[in-house]
Motif scaffolding. Structure first.
Motif, PDB file in Angstrom:
ATOM      1  N   SER A 133      26.448  28.867  10.901  1.00  0.00           N
ATOM      2  CA  SER A 133      25.214  29.693  10.871  1.00  0.00           C
ATOM      3  C   SER A 133      24.773  30.032  12.198  1.00  0.00           C
ATOM      4  O   SER A 133      25.069  29.516  13.162  1.00  0.00           O
ATOM      5  N   ASN A 134      23.687  30.624  12.219  1.00  0.00           N
ATOM      6  CA  ASN A 134      22.853  31.230  13.448  1.00  0.00           C
ATOM      7  C   ASN A 134      21.392  31.116  13.099  1.00  0.00           C
ATOM      8  O   ASN A 134      20.711  30.649  12.239  1.00  0.00           O
ATOM      9  N   THR A 135      20.731  31.780  14.287  1.00  0.00           N
ATOM     10  CA  THR A 135      19.235  31.673  14.254  1.00  0.00           C
ATOM     11  C   THR A 135      18.765  33.161  14.531  1.00  0.00           C
ATOM     12  O   THR A 135      18.000  33.398  15.343  1.00  0.00           O
ATOM     13  N   PRO A 136      19.115  34.028  13.718  1.00  0.00           N
ATOM     14  CA  PRO A 136      18.629  35.510  13.619  1.00  0.00           C
ATOM     15  C   PRO A 136      17.131  35.501  13.772  1.00  0.00           C
ATOM     16  O   PRO A 136      16.220  34.771  13.002  1.00  0.00           O
ATOM     17  N   GLY A 137      16.605  36.651  14.441  1.00  0.00           N
ATOM     18  CA  GLY A 137      15.216  37.053  14.309  1.00  0.00           C
ATOM     19  C   GLY A 137      14.197  36.269  15.206  1.00  0.00           C
ATOM     20  O   GLY A 137      13.339  37.211  15.566  1.00  0.00           O
TER      21      GLY A 137
ATOM     22  N   THR B 292      26.857  28.766  25.392  1.00  0.00           N
ATOM     23  CA  THR B 292      27.895  28.522  26.428  1.00  0.00           C
ATOM     24  C   THR B 292      29.062  27.585  26.302  1.00  0.00           C
ATOM     25  O   THR B 292      29.791  27.257  27.030  1.00  0.00           O
ATOM     26  N   ASP B 293      29.083  27.215  24.884  1.00  0.00           N
ATOM     27  CA  ASP B 293      30.206  26.762  24.331  1.00  0.00           C
ATOM     28  C   ASP B 293      31.202  27.481  23.610  1.00  0.00           C
ATOM     29  O   ASP B 293      31.142  28.066  22.451  1.00  0.00           O
ATOM     30  N   MET B 294      32.271  27.695  24.335  1.00  0.00           N
ATOM     31  CA  MET B 294      33.634  28.789  23.595  1.00  0.00           C
ATOM     32  C   MET B 294      34.167  27.761  22.667  1.00  0.00           C
ATOM     33  O   MET B 294      34.963  26.755  23.165  1.00  0.00           O
TER      34      MET B 294
ATOM     35  N   ILE C 290      32.225  31.876  19.089  1.00  0.00           N
ATOM     36  CA  ILE C 290      32.863  31.104  18.181  1.00  0.00           C
ATOM     37  C   ILE C 290      33.762  31.996  17.559  1.00  0.00           C
ATOM     38  O   ILE C 290      33.535  33.073  17.065  1.00  0.00           O
ATOM     39  N   ASP C 291      34.779  31.355  16.993  1.00  0.00           N
ATOM     40  CA  ASP C 291      35.893  32.246  16.170  1.00  0.00           C
ATOM     41  C   ASP C 291      35.571  31.797  14.804  1.00  0.00           C
ATOM     42  O   ASP C 291      35.837  30.908  14.340  1.00  0.00           O
TER      43      ASP C 291
END
Length: 328
Positions: free
Chosen positions: A98-102, A57-59, A85-86
């Motif tokens: 970073s993200n949280t894949p999987g 929700t955070d652009m 996120i740009d």
């Protein structure tokens, strides 16, 4: 003297166990109450933090990143998708993402099947009738839906989630078809008994159910546009648990209202919480509030991934789930 702990700002409330562990490891500013940060609040957070932990929700655009200053070094996103996120602008300014894949693969695939069943078997209509006290007993022609087994499922995006959907759908007796940027390994095709279509147009024209499981990128924006939606069989059902922007929502609504599309199960929407009001009026549409990944187990695992990414970064190493523009 102990090393300075990283300053971390979290934009929304997270599971208690995740917040507690963050407090043990970092100098954390937790969000309370749990409301969405405005643009100015996000900029202020980026100016005072070493690490920002945002969510979908955070652009965060280039203009905001330009105001972040020199302190922010990592955006540890709480979620797999990073289209809010740009990333390219962040990297240009020396800010890692970073993200949280999987971790949400199985939960999202479960919800995809739930939406298929809900639309094909008209579950919400039956539930509404029961809750209203209007049911007067069984009859042979009441509440007739469609059998799931034997139907052709076209999966748009054969990544982790697409493959998890395929495994579930096979157990229900569905025939698996898919379109993807690249053809998956032959062993995966054989395991899933999946038929590959290089042409998306040719695939969707022949499917009974379309499941959208691709990310939102510039190349997938309105991938199902008005022209492609007109290729669907009038009995076809669309299920979307990925990103709303992949479908032209106005064109989808027109097709559903005109009975040119058989039904839809949507957990995500093109304009976030601003849903086309005409969609709410249609009995052949099931709408959910972006809850495809909403399990306690999944949310905790997401938090654990965020913590691992921050801790690895704090130790001077590359975060394990680093996102680079070439991945998008």
């Amino acid at each position: 003297m102990p090393a300075r702990r990283l300053s971390v700002v979290v934009t929304r409330r997270l599971p208690e166990v995740v917040e507690t562990r963050m407090k043990e490891l970092f100098d954390v500013d937790l969000r309370d109450p749990d409301d969405r940060m405005g643009r100015d609040d996000l900029v202020a957070a980026m100016q005072r933090a070493d690490v920002l932990v945002p969510c979908v929700t955070d652009m965060i655009d280039a203009g905001m990143l330009a105001q972040a200053g020199q302190r922010l070094k990592l955006i540890a996103n709480y979620g797999a998708g990073v289209d809010h996120i740009d990333v390219a602008s962040a990297r240009q300014r020396g800010i890692l993402v970073s993200n949280t894949p999987g971790v949400l693969t199985e939960d999202t695939a479960d919800m995809t099947m739930a939406l298929m069943l809900a639309v094909l078997r008209r579950i919400p209509e039956g539930l509404a009738e029961m809750q209203a006290g209007e049911w007067r007993g069984w009859s042979p022609m009441a509440h007739l839906g469609h059998r799931v087994g034997g139907r052709r499922l076209g999966i748009l995006g054969m990544g982790r989630i697409g493959q998890a959907v395929a495994r579930r759908a096979r157990a229900f007796g569905m025939q698996i078809h898919y379109h993807n940027r690249r053809r998956v390994h032959a062993a995966i095709e054989q395991e899933l008994e999946a038929t590959y279509w290089e042409s998306l147009d040719q695939m969707i024209a022949r499917m009974d159910v379309i499941s959208i499981n691709c990310p939102h990128t510039p190349s997938t924006f309105h991938l199902l546009n008005a022209r492609r939606l007109r290729l669907l069989k009038p009995t076809a059902v669309i299920v979307n648990t990925s990103r709303g922007e992949v479908i032209d929502e106005n064109a989808l609504t027109r097709g559903l209202r005109a009975a040119e599309i058989g039904g839809a199960g949507l957990d995500v929407f093109e304009h976030g919480a601003e849903i086309n009001p005409r969609l709410r009026e249609l009995p052949n549409v099931v709408l959910l509030p972006h809850m495809g990944s909403a399990t306690i187990e999944g949310r905790v695992e997401m938090g654990e991934k965020v913590i691992l990414n921050i801790k690895t970064f704090a130790d001077g190493h590359r975060p394990p789930d680093l996102v680079v523009p070439g991945m998008l």
